[in-house]
Design a protein around this motif. Structure first.
Motif, PDB file in Angstrom:
ATOM      1  N   PHE A  44       1.952  11.914   4.083  1.00 15.48           N
ATOM      2  CA  PHE A  44       1.065  10.827   3.680  1.00 15.48           C
ATOM      3  C   PHE A  44       1.890   9.674   3.093  1.00 15.48           C
ATOM      4  O   PHE A  44       1.679   8.511   3.458  1.00 15.48           O
ATOM      5  N   GLN A  45       2.807   9.982   2.195  1.00 13.58           N
ATOM      6  CA  GLN A  45       3.613   8.941   1.552  1.00 13.58           C
ATOM      7  C   GLN A  45       4.470   8.185   2.563  1.00 13.58           C
ATOM      8  O   GLN A  45       4.629   6.966   2.478  1.00 13.58           O
ATOM      9  N   LYS A  46       5.031   8.893   3.541  1.00 10.42           N
ATOM     10  CA  LYS A  46       5.849   8.234   4.567  1.00 10.42           C
ATOM     11  C   LYS A  46       5.000   7.303   5.432  1.00 10.42           C
ATOM     12  O   LYS A  46       5.416   6.187   5.745  1.00 10.42           O
ATOM     13  N   ILE A  47       3.824   7.758   5.817  1.00 11.72           N
ATOM     14  CA  ILE A  47       2.942   6.912   6.630  1.00 11.72           C
ATOM     15  C   ILE A  47       2.465   5.720   5.810  1.00 11.72           C
ATOM     16  O   ILE A  47       2.417   4.591   6.312  1.00 11.72           O
ATOM     17  N   PHE A  48       2.156   5.945   4.543  1.00 13.37           N
ATOM     18  CA  PHE A  48       1.727   4.847   3.672  1.00 13.37           C
ATOM     19  C   PHE A  48       2.823   3.781   3.620  1.00 13.37           C
ATOM     20  O   PHE A  48       2.547   2.588   3.777  1.00 13.37           O
ATOM     21  N   ALA A  49       4.064   4.205   3.423  1.00 15.51           N
ATOM     22  CA  ALA A  49       5.184   3.256   3.345  1.00 15.51           C
ATOM     23  C   ALA A  49       5.361   2.487   4.652  1.00 15.51           C
ATOM     24  O   ALA A  49       5.622   1.287   4.644  1.00 15.51           O
ATOM     25  N   MET A  50       5.180   3.160   5.793  1.00 15.37           N
ATOM     26  CA  MET A  50       5.381   2.476   7.076  1.00 15.37           C
ATOM     27  C   MET A  50       4.255   1.482   7.372  1.00 15.37           C
ATOM     28  O   MET A  50       4.474   0.492   8.055  1.00 15.37           O
ATOM     29  N   LEU A  51       3.046   1.742   6.841  1.00 21.05           N
ATOM     30  CA  LEU A  51       1.914   0.863   7.129  1.00 21.05           C
ATOM     31  C   LEU A  51       1.669  -0.182   6.041  1.00 21.05           C
ATOM     32  O   LEU A  51       0.882  -1.100   6.246  1.00 21.05           O
ATOM     33  N   LEU A  59      -6.864  -1.593   5.842  1.00 19.16           N
ATOM     34  CA  LEU A  59      -7.154  -1.118   4.495  1.00 19.16           C
ATOM     35  C   LEU A  59      -6.563   0.280   4.395  1.00 19.16           C
ATOM     36  O   LEU A  59      -6.933   1.173   5.166  1.00 19.16           O
ATOM     37  N   LEU A  60      -5.623   0.457   3.476  1.00 21.00           N
ATOM     38  CA  LEU A  60      -4.924   1.730   3.333  1.00 21.00           C
ATOM     39  C   LEU A  60      -5.608   2.600   2.281  1.00 21.00           C
ATOM     40  O   LEU A  60      -6.175   2.091   1.319  1.00 21.00           O
ATOM     41  N   PRO A  61      -5.509   3.908   2.432  1.00 21.78           N
ATOM     42  CA  PRO A  61      -6.169   4.810   1.477  1.00 21.78           C
ATOM     43  C   PRO A  61      -5.386   4.935   0.172  1.00 21.78           C
ATOM     44  O   PRO A  61      -4.159   4.821   0.147  1.00 21.78           O
ATOM     45  N   HIS A  62      -6.106   5.170  -0.896  1.00 19.69           N
ATOM     46  CA  HIS A  62      -5.525   5.408  -2.215  1.00 19.69           C
ATOM     47  C   HIS A  62      -6.270   6.571  -2.850  1.00 19.69           C
ATOM     48  O   HIS A  62      -7.486   6.675  -2.712  1.00 19.69           O
ATOM     49  N   ALA A  63      -5.539   7.396  -3.553  1.00 19.73           N
ATOM     50  CA  ALA A  63      -6.180   8.497  -4.275  1.00 19.73           C
ATOM     51  C   ALA A  63      -7.007   7.931  -5.425  1.00 19.73           C
ATOM     52  O   ALA A  63      -6.646   6.906  -6.012  1.00 19.73           O
TER      53      ALA A  63
END
Length: 176
Positions: A44-51, A59-63
Motif C-alpha cells: 500500500f505504501q509503495k503504491i501510495f508513493a508512486m501515485l 483521490l488517494l486513500p488515507h487511513a
C-alpha cells in the motif's frame, strides 16, 4: 446505472456458507497472517508513493484517525476534472495486465434486485454518488513483488503522460 456484471445483484439473498475445505485453508493461513499484513501495508505504501504525483487527478486513500488498516486493496477515485474517466484508466490498466475492480458502493436501490422493493426514500439518495462511477481499486496482494510494483508504476506513468488518449483496445499486448 450500468454495473459490471460481476457486481450486479439480480436476486435478494445471502451466500455466507463456508465449505470445510475453505475453513481448513483459512485455519492454515492464520500462521502466515502477520506476514500478510506486513506485506499488504508495505505494498500500500509503495503504491501510495508512486501515485502521489497524480493526486491532482486521483483521490488517494488515507487511513482514518487512530486506525492501522491491513489494506485489502488500493482504492482510487478519479477526480471530476482529471481529464479522463475511470473506464479510460481501468481499460488502460486492464489492457496492460493490471487487474482492477469497480468499487461496489452506494445506493442498493439502483441494483436490479432492489429496484422494486418497498422502501422509504431519503432526499440524499437523489444526489449522484461519485464513488459508484469514479472509484475502483487495485490489489495490494502480499505476493506482489517489487518488479511487479515497478511495472504498475510504469503503466500509470504512461497513462498520466497522455497515452490515455489512445484507444485501450489498440494497445499491443505481449504475445500478440
Amino acid at each position: 446505472m450500468v454495473y459490471d456484471h460481476k457486481y450486479v445483484y439480480s436476486h435478494i439473498g445471502y451466500n455466507l456458507k463456508v465449505t470445510d475445505m475453505q475453513a481448513a485453508v483459512g485455519v492454515a493461513q492464520l500462521d502466515k497472517l502477520e506476514g500478510f499484513i506486513t506485506r499488504r501495508k508495505a505494498n500500500f505504501q509503495k503504491i501510495f508513493a508512486m501515485l502521489l504525483p497524480y493526486q491532482d487527478r486521483l483521490l488517494l486513500p488515507h487511513a482514518t484517525p487512530n486506525s492501522d488498516p491491513a489494506w485489502f486493496g488500493f482504492v482510487l477515485t478519479v477526480r471530476d476534472q482529471a481529464g479522463f474517466t475511470r473506464n479510460e484508466l481501468t481499460g488502460f490498466l486492464e489492457a496492460n495486465h493490471i487487474e482492477t475492480r469497480a468499487l461496489f458502493a452506494g445506493n442498493l436501490l439502483r441494483q436490479p434486485a432492489f429496484m422494486d422493493i418497498q422502501h422509504r426514500s431519503v432526499a440524499i439518495w437523489s444526489i449522484p454518488i461519485p464513488s459508484m462511477e469514479n472509484t475502483f481499486f487495485i490489489g495490494v496482494y502480499p505476493g506482489i513483488e517489487d518488479s511487479q510494483l515497478d511495472y504498475i508504476d510504469s503503466i500509470f506513468r504512461r497513462f498520466m503522460s497522455g497515452e490515455s488518449r489512445l484507444d485501450a483496445a489498440k494497445i499491443a499486448l505481449p504475445g500478440n
